[in-house]
Write a protein that holds these residues in place. Structure first.
Motif, PDB file in Angstrom:
ATOM      1  N   GLY A 147       0.754  -1.100   0.135  1.00 46.75           N
ATOM      2  CA  GLY A 147      -0.070  -0.008  -0.014  1.00 46.75           C
ATOM      3  C   GLY A 147       1.040   1.438  -0.072  1.00 46.75           C
ATOM      4  N   PRO A 148       0.251   2.461   0.123  1.00 44.48           N
ATOM      5  CA  PRO A 148       0.929   3.581   0.032  1.00 44.48           C
ATOM      6  C   PRO A 148       1.992   3.707   1.274  1.00 44.48           C
ATOM      7  CG  PRO A 148      -1.442   4.077   0.006  1.00 44.48           C
ATOM      8  CD  PRO A 148      -1.135   2.829   0.388  1.00 44.48           C
ATOM      9  N   ALA A 149       3.228   4.313   0.805  1.00 46.01           N
ATOM     10  CA  ALA A 149       4.101   4.500   1.757  1.00 46.01           C
ATOM     11  C   ALA A 149       3.779   5.490   2.701  1.00 46.01           C
ATOM     12  CB  ALA A 149       5.510   4.545   1.344  1.00 46.01           C
ATOM     13  N   PRO A 150       4.326   5.646   3.887  1.00 40.84           N
ATOM     14  CA  PRO A 150       3.868   7.017   4.892  1.00 40.84           C
ATOM     15  C   PRO A 150       5.083   7.969   4.388  1.00 40.84           C
ATOM     16  CG  PRO A 150       5.142   4.995   5.997  1.00 40.84           C
ATOM     17  CD  PRO A 150       4.704   4.501   4.539  1.00 40.84           C
ATOM     18  N   VAL A 151       4.597   9.222   4.470  1.00 40.62           N
ATOM     19  CA  VAL A 151       5.353  10.638   4.131  1.00 40.62           C
ATOM     20  C   VAL A 151       5.517  11.449   5.584  1.00 40.62           C
ATOM     21  CG1 VAL A 151       5.623  12.525   2.848  1.00 40.62           C
ATOM     22  CG2 VAL A 151       4.409  10.513   2.067  1.00 40.62           C
ATOM     23  N   PHE A 152       6.822  11.680   5.870  1.00 42.42           N
ATOM     24  CA  PHE A 152       7.167  12.537   7.007  1.00 42.42           C
ATOM     25  C   PHE A 152       7.407  13.775   6.532  1.00 42.42           C
ATOM     26  CE2 PHE A 152       7.874   8.027   7.685  1.00 42.42           C
ATOM     27  CZ  PHE A 152       7.313   7.635   8.861  1.00 42.42           C
ATOM     28  N   ARG A 153       6.852  14.854   7.203  1.00 48.62           N
ATOM     29  CA  ARG A 153       7.151  16.089   7.048  1.00 48.62           C
ATOM     30  C   ARG A 153       7.977  16.637   8.284  1.00 48.62           C
ATOM     31  NH1 ARG A 153       6.824  21.103   3.906  1.00 48.62           N
ATOM     32  NH2 ARG A 153       7.734  22.491   5.092  1.00 48.62           N
ATOM     33  N   ILE A 154       9.680  17.043   8.013  1.00 50.76           N
ATOM     34  CA  ILE A 154      10.164  17.339   9.230  1.00 50.76           C
ATOM     35  C   ILE A 154      10.858  18.610   8.942  1.00 50.76           C
ATOM     36  CG2 ILE A 154      12.357  16.651  10.637  1.00 50.76           C
ATOM     37  CD1 ILE A 154      11.799  13.708   9.605  1.00 50.76           C
ATOM     38  N   ASP A 155      10.448  19.473   9.825  1.00 51.22           N
ATOM     39  CA  ASP A 155      10.886  21.019   9.790  1.00 51.22           C
ATOM     40  C   ASP A 155      11.779  21.112  10.953  1.00 51.22           C
ATOM     41  OD1 ASP A 155       9.301  20.967   7.603  1.00 51.22           O
ATOM     42  OD2 ASP A 155       7.864  22.119   8.396  1.00 51.22           O
ATOM     43  N   ALA A 189      -2.668  11.919   0.964  1.00 55.77           N
ATOM     44  CA  ALA A 189      -3.027  12.537   2.361  1.00 55.77           C
ATOM     45  C   ALA A 189      -2.252  14.131   2.353  1.00 55.77           C
ATOM     46  CB  ALA A 189      -2.706  11.767   3.463  1.00 55.77           C
ATOM     47  N   VAL A 190      -1.038  14.101   1.981  1.00 58.59           N
ATOM     48  CA  VAL A 190      -0.274  15.156   2.128  1.00 58.59           C
ATOM     49  C   VAL A 190      -0.741  16.331   1.112  1.00 58.59           C
ATOM     50  CG1 VAL A 190       1.940  16.412   1.868  1.00 58.59           C
ATOM     51  CG2 VAL A 190       2.220  14.270   2.822  1.00 58.59           C
ATOM     52  N   ALA A 191      -1.157  15.956   0.226  1.00 55.85           N
ATOM     53  CA  ALA A 191      -1.493  16.818  -1.157  1.00 55.85           C
ATOM     54  C   ALA A 191      -3.043  17.479  -0.671  1.00 55.85           C
ATOM     55  CB  ALA A 191      -1.745  16.117  -2.565  1.00 55.85           C
ATOM     56  N   SER A 192      -3.849  16.520   0.031  1.00 60.80           N
ATOM     57  CA  SER A 192      -4.991  16.787   0.526  1.00 60.80           C
ATOM     58  C   SER A 192      -5.073  17.767   1.695  1.00 60.80           C
ATOM     59  CB  SER A 192      -6.137  15.849   0.981  1.00 60.80           C
ATOM     60  OG  SER A 192      -6.268  14.667  -0.154  1.00 60.80           O
ATOM     61  N   ALA A 193      -4.188  17.677   2.400  1.00 65.02           N
ATOM     62  CA  ALA A 193      -4.071  18.213   3.779  1.00 65.02           C
ATOM     63  C   ALA A 193      -3.329  19.918   3.288  1.00 65.02           C
ATOM     64  CB  ALA A 193      -3.039  17.900   4.721  1.00 65.02           C
ATOM     65  N   ALA A 194      -2.516  19.854   2.289  1.00 67.52           N
ATOM     66  CA  ALA A 194      -1.836  20.995   1.848  1.00 67.52           C
ATOM     67  C   ALA A 194      -3.067  22.264   1.474  1.00 67.52           C
ATOM     68  CB  ALA A 194      -0.985  20.900   0.807  1.00 67.52           C
ATOM     69  N   PRO A 216      -7.657  14.114   7.717  1.00 63.06           N
ATOM     70  CA  PRO A 216      -7.408  12.574   7.481  1.00 63.06           C
ATOM     71  C   PRO A 216      -6.040  12.364   6.787  1.00 63.06           C
ATOM     72  CG  PRO A 216      -9.202  13.795   6.303  1.00 63.06           C
ATOM     73  CD  PRO A 216      -8.601  14.931   6.948  1.00 63.06           C
ATOM     74  N   GLY A 217      -5.770  11.235   7.246  1.00 61.10           N
ATOM     75  CA  GLY A 217      -4.327  10.790   7.094  1.00 61.10           C
ATOM     76  C   GLY A 217      -3.170  11.110   7.816  1.00 61.10           C
ATOM     77  N   CYS A 218      -3.387  12.144   8.658  1.00 60.11           N
ATOM     78  CA  CYS A 218      -2.366  12.416   9.627  1.00 60.11           C
ATOM     79  C   CYS A 218      -2.440  11.250  10.747  1.00 60.11           C
ATOM     80  CB  CYS A 218      -2.691  13.876  10.121  1.00 60.11           C
ATOM     81  SG  CYS A 218      -1.192  14.268  11.379  1.00 60.11           S
ATOM     82  N   LEU A 219      -1.313  10.880  10.628  1.00 57.74           N
ATOM     83  CA  LEU A 219      -0.865   9.681  11.624  1.00 57.74           C
ATOM     84  C   LEU A 219      -0.451  10.003  13.016  1.00 57.74           C
ATOM     85  CD1 LEU A 219       0.479   6.951   9.169  1.00 57.74           C
ATOM     86  CD2 LEU A 219      -1.698   7.160   9.819  1.00 57.74           C
ATOM     87  N   ARG A 220       0.407  11.139  13.126  1.00 61.24           N
ATOM     88  CA  ARG A 220       1.085  11.758  14.134  1.00 61.24           C
ATOM     89  C   ARG A 220       1.741  12.935  13.726  1.00 61.24           C
ATOM     90  NH1 ARG A 220       3.109   6.913  13.451  1.00 61.24           N
ATOM     91  NH2 ARG A 220       2.128   5.923  15.244  1.00 61.24           N
ATOM     92  N   ALA A 221       1.737  13.750  14.888  1.00 59.23           N
ATOM     93  CA  ALA A 221       2.211  15.361  14.815  1.00 59.23           C
ATOM     94  C   ALA A 221       2.863  15.700  16.087  1.00 59.23           C
ATOM     95  CB  ALA A 221       1.140  16.005  14.174  1.00 59.23           C
ATOM     96  N   HIS A 222       4.135  15.998  16.053  1.00 61.50           N
ATOM     97  CA  HIS A 222       4.656  16.612  17.209  1.00 61.50           C
ATOM     98  C   HIS A 222       5.594  17.775  17.192  1.00 61.50           C
ATOM     99  CE1 HIS A 222       3.901  12.613  18.813  1.00 61.50           C
ATOM    100  NE2 HIS A 222       4.310  12.113  17.888  1.00 61.50           N
TER     101      HIS A 222
END
Length: 114
Positions: A11-19, A76-81, A46-52
């Motif tokens: 299935g789809p691979a998770p994507v991590f946004r690290i700032d 999920a990233v594209a929709s959230a953006a 939708p699609g956000c698995l975790r955020a810290h």
């Protein structure tokens, strides 16, 4: 010879946004509060698995605040953006201006599993 590699789920691979941010001490509390507000919004999408929001408590690295968001997929990233951009416009919030006005330097990026 046995294969000791870890199987990745199908299935789809998770994507991590690290700032990563270098935040001056005098604005760090306000900056962290704003990042926490943003992360709270992201967690509701939708699609956000975790955020810290992480605040450096030791070590010698120059980045003293880091945000990490794990998304279920690139979709999920594209929709959230789209949703986040609309929310920021509605609020009159410009994250680029906010960061610049606070004197914060940043290193922003998307990451995938290696």
């Amino acid at each position: 010879m046995p294969n000791h590699s870890v199987a990745r789920p199908l299935g789809p691979a998770p994507v991590f946004r690290i700032d990563k941010f270098v935040v001056p001490a005098e604005v760090r509390p306000a900056f962290i509060a704003q990042m926490q507000r943003i992360q709270h919004t992201l967690r509701s999408l939708p699609g956000c698995l975790r955020a810290h929001v992480l605040n450096q408590t030791g070590g010698t690295g120059e980045f003293n605040v880091v945000t990490v968001v794990e998304w279920a997929s690139e979709q999920a990233v594209a929709s959230a953006a789209v949703l986040v951009k609309a929310r920021f416009a509605q609020e009159g919030f410009d994250p680029v201006a906010f960061t610049k006005n606070a004197g914060v330097r940043s290193d922003l990026g998307f990451y995938g599993l290696a």
